[in-house]
Design an enzyme around this catalytic site. Structure first.
Site, mmCIF file in Angstrom:
data_model
loop_
_atom_site.group_PDB
_atom_site.id
_atom_site.type_symbol
_atom_site.label_atom_id
_atom_site.label_comp_id
_atom_site.label_asym_id
_atom_site.label_seq_id
_atom_site.Cartn_x
_atom_site.Cartn_y
_atom_site.Cartn_z
ATOM 1 N N THR A 1 -2.212 6.502 3.772
ATOM 2 C CA THR A 1 -1.484 5.753 2.755
ATOM 3 C C THR A 1 -1.267 6.737 1.607
ATOM 4 O O THR A 1 -1.736 7.869 1.679
ATOM 5 C CB THR A 1 -2.332 4.528 2.344
ATOM 6 O OG1 THR A 1 -2.497 3.684 3.490
ATOM 7 C CG2 THR A 1 -1.728 3.724 1.223
ATOM 8 N N SER B 1 -4.370 -5.959 3.690
ATOM 9 C CA SER B 1 -4.442 -4.543 3.323
ATOM 10 C C SER B 1 -5.664 -4.301 2.448
ATOM 11 O O SER B 1 -6.187 -5.225 1.817
ATOM 12 C CB SER B 1 -3.178 -4.138 2.554
ATOM 13 O OG SER B 1 -3.317 -2.856 1.979
ATOM 14 N N SER B 2 -6.104 -3.046 2.406
ATOM 15 C CA SER B 2 -7.166 -2.640 1.478
ATOM 16 C C SER B 2 -6.611 -1.912 0.261
ATOM 17 O O SER B 2 -7.382 -1.453 -0.585
ATOM 18 C CB SER B 2 -8.160 -1.722 2.193
ATOM 19 O OG SER B 2 -8.882 -2.426 3.176
ATOM 20 N N ASN C 1 1.123 2.869 7.285
ATOM 21 C CA ASN C 1 -0.107 2.679 8.058
ATOM 22 C C ASN C 1 -0.607 4.007 8.597
ATOM 23 O O ASN C 1 -1.064 4.829 7.815
ATOM 24 C CB ASN C 1 0.059 1.635 9.157
ATOM 25 C CG ASN C 1 -1.305 1.082 9.592
ATOM 26 O OD1 ASN C 1 -2.276 1.168 8.856
ATOM 27 N ND2 ASN C 1 -1.377 0.524 10.778
ATOM 28 N N THR D 1 2.484 2.532 1.937
ATOM 29 C CA THR D 1 1.998 2.992 3.238
ATOM 30 C C THR D 1 2.986 2.674 4.352
ATOM 31 O O THR D 1 3.808 1.760 4.225
ATOM 32 C CB THR D 1 0.644 2.329 3.566
ATOM 33 O OG1 THR D 1 0.104 2.893 4.756
ATOM 34 C CG2 THR D 1 0.792 0.829 3.736
ATOM 35 N N GLY E 1 -7.423 3.646 3.924
ATOM 36 C CA GLY E 1 -7.756 2.472 4.727
ATOM 37 C C GLY E 1 -8.862 1.666 4.070
ATOM 38 O O GLY E 1 -8.835 1.393 2.869
ATOM 39 N N ARG F 1 4.760 -5.865 0.594
ATOM 40 C CA ARG F 1 4.085 -5.582 1.858
ATOM 41 C C ARG F 1 5.015 -5.946 3.015
ATOM 42 O O ARG F 1 5.845 -6.858 2.916
ATOM 43 C CB ARG F 1 2.818 -6.425 1.926
ATOM 44 C CG ARG F 1 1.937 -6.271 3.168
ATOM 45 C CD ARG F 1 1.281 -4.942 3.227
ATOM 46 N NE ARG F 1 0.114 -4.948 4.121
ATOM 47 C CZ ARG F 1 -0.301 -3.902 4.795
ATOM 48 N NH1 ARG F 1 0.357 -2.754 4.709
ATOM 49 N NH2 ARG F 1 -1.377 -3.960 5.542
ATOM 50 N N ASP G 1 -2.406 -3.862 11.484
ATOM 51 C CA ASP G 1 -3.309 -4.344 10.446
ATOM 52 C C ASP G 1 -3.621 -5.829 10.601
ATOM 53 O O ASP G 1 -4.484 -6.350 9.883
ATOM 54 C CB ASP G 1 -2.719 -4.084 9.056
ATOM 55 C CG ASP G 1 -3.092 -2.710 8.536
ATOM 56 O OD1 ASP G 1 -3.814 -1.978 9.235
ATOM 57 O OD2 ASP G 1 -2.649 -2.355 7.427
#
Length: 563
Positions: free
Chosen positions: A373, A444-445, A393, A391, A466, A98, A415
């Protein structure tokens, strides 16, 4: 005896389900390997690597680099992601690459002197960019768990960038819509055709990106995080008033985290731990729903939707309160994913809806998370499985191409929570757990997930979307396990979503009949808009017949490639 409204509703929904799933094409079949992604060209690259003798990790890395060329709205080397691996030996691995906040980042960096959020600063331009992790993450996975050389797996992406490829209609339209009026000269140079619109069939070449990928091929991680490319990034960011420095790039690190594991009705769930909220939320949801048995003809019935929606409210409230980067905030993962905690939540679910406002004493800050994403799934003949979500974003990230390097920077800093109590456009809520700090990874999801049956890979799934990623993955898994759908039917079936705030159900066309909506409203649910929810790319493995089934989401334009 008069038939009840619920019996009529269940019958209608059963017939609707037959109509929907009967129209789904058969999933793609293979015996030796399968690659599913949002780009046909990238999927074919992955399949080529498998046919060359590479394992699922080799193919996944090749797909990751190819998506940076063929799917620039979300595929990237300027962003980050998460990878979940199950090896043929039975080992489970999760790799966190990430993006991170720059060293000069601070909690109130997007506020003016009066303490108000500066519009667009965390969403557009280089001020919105976090330190990219994709290149480091892909190379880490390849070197530790792959079998091929970087030069071999990255070469197809170099060829696609340098030689070009014909644009399909959707990609040409997205370039024209996004970049025709851009003020970023470097982006205008790459994503317009000498200032004009692209047409379907035009050959799209990216020579600067080809050079960057070649440097990565020759120098590995240092080809991106040091030297020419790093200097181009730092120069672009500095001249436009951003925050990423050469030191930020040199200090970026990949983290291999302990996999998050759960179970659902005899199946084992392997997913991503924080700073992804996806795994925690998915397992918490499955733990709650496991307490309720649904018959096959209750798919998307009012009772089914009611139980899932109420569970979603509790889980997204927990997400907002407790989840963030575990290196900076103590996330109560064990408590949130425990069966006892889930049973307590299940016992609170009643026929009448609980208003979202009653689930937490205070409402933390709203938080935006883009739907742009992308996910890809890979499985090889030896039994290695890879589930990867990546991603930048928003669609095309910050919209800024690094001049001379040819790739887009992310806008992942959005985010984080910019200011408690201030709503952003998408409505996800956050708390101090996800506040901005230097070197911190934003929440993040993303929910890359592998489901095991009898200790062997059964499902490999994930999605963009998202905040809706979690519920898209949830419903895909349940469609297979609870309702006996094949992987294509499970992905095709229309979905619904609730995320605690905003306090309403969003849903896809045909997912909720008018009768169902009326019953849900009688329970106190609020019905929101019709929208698109996720784009799942999935694989199902029948270990008995040794058949591999791949399915791409018809909501997108990807492909499943197997042999």
């Amino acid at each position: 005896m008069q038939t009840s409204i619920f019996s009529k509703l269940f019958l209608a929904l059963c017939l609707l389900n037959i109509t929907i799933t009967a129209q789904s094409p058969d999933p793609v079949r293979g015996r030796n390997g399968m690659v599913v992604s949002a780009s046909e060209l990238a999927s074919k690259v992955g399949l080529h690597i498998l046919k060359q003798g590479g394992n699922a990790v080799d193919a996944a890395v090749a797909v990751g680099f190819a998506l940076a060329v063929t799917y620039p709205a979300a595929g990237n080397i300027g962003g980050g992601g998460f990878m979940v691996i199950h090896t043929k030996e039975g080992k489970d691995i999760t790799i966190d690459y990430r993006e991170k906040a720059p060293l000069t980042a601070f909690k109130d960096m997007y506020l003016d002197k009066e303490g108000n959020v500066i519009p667009g600063m965390s969403e557009n331009g280089v001020t919105s960019a976090g330190v990219p992790g994709s290149v480091a993450g892909l190379i880490y996975a390849l070197e530790k768990y792959g079998t091929m050389k970087l030069a071999d797996v990255i070469q197809p992406a170099i060829n696609l960038a340098s030689d070009g490829f014909p644009l399909d209609f959707r990609l040409a339209q997205s370039f024209n819509y996004t970049f025709q009026n851009t003020t970023h000269k470097s982006s205008h140079k790459v994503f317009t055709k000498n200032g004009s619109n692209w047409n379907e069939g035009d050959i799209f070449k990216q020579p600067d990106l080809g050079k960057t990928l070649t440097l990565i091929k020759e120098k590995g991680v240092d080809g991106f995080y040091k030297g020419t490319v790093a200097e181009l990034i730092a120069k672009q960011v500095k001249q436009d008033g951003g925050f990423i420095s050469l030191e930020d790039l040199a200090r970026y690190n990949v983290i291999e985290r302990n996999p998050l594991k759960g179970s659902y009705k005899g199946y084992e769930i392997i997913s991503m731990p924080p700073p992804s909220s996806g795994g925690v939320a998915l397992i918490e949801l499955l733990n709650i729903i496991e307490n309720k048995k649904f018959n096959k003809d209750e798919w998307n019935s009012s009772e089914y939707v009611q139980y899932l929606v109420e569970a979603m409210k509790y889980v997204y409230a927990d997400r907002s309160e407790y989840l963030g980067d575990p290196d900076f905030y103590k996330v109560p993962v064990d408590e949130l994913t425990s069966k006892n905690y889930a049973k307590n939540i299940f016992n609170r679910i009643k026929p009448n809806s609980v208003d979202s406002v009653y689930l937490l004493k205070e409402i933390p800050a709203f938080q935006y998370e883009s739907k742009e994403t992308t996910h890809y799934s890979v499985y090889d003949a030896e039994g290695n499985a890879v589930s990867t979500t990546t991603t930048i974003n928003s669609g095309f990230g910050s919209k800024v191409v690094v001049d001379g390097a040819g790739f887009l920077l992310n806008n992942e800093m959005d985010d984080f929570v910019s200011k408690p109590g201030v709503p952003n456009q998408f409505g996800l809520l956050g708390n101090e757990a996800n506040s901005i700090q230097p070197q911190k990874r934003m929440l993040s999801s993303m929910t890359p997930t592998i489901v095991l049956k009898n200790n062997k890979p059964y499902l490999i799934v994930g999605s963009p979307g998202g905040s809706t990623i979690i519920t898209a993955v949830l419903q895909t898994i349940m469609n297979v396990i609870d309702f006996d759908m094949d992987i294509q039917e499970a992905i095709d079936a229309p979905r619904f979503h609730h995320q605690w705030f905003p306090n309403y159900i969003t849903y896809e066309r045909y997912s909720l009949s008018k009768d169902t909506r009326d019953v849900l409203e009688s329970y106190g649910q609020k019905i929101g808009d019709i929208t698109e929810l996720g784009r799942v790319e999935g694989i199902m493995i029948d270990q008995d017949s040794k058949l591999i089934y791949g399915a791409t989401d018809p909501r997108g334009n990807g492909s499943a490639e197997g042999y």
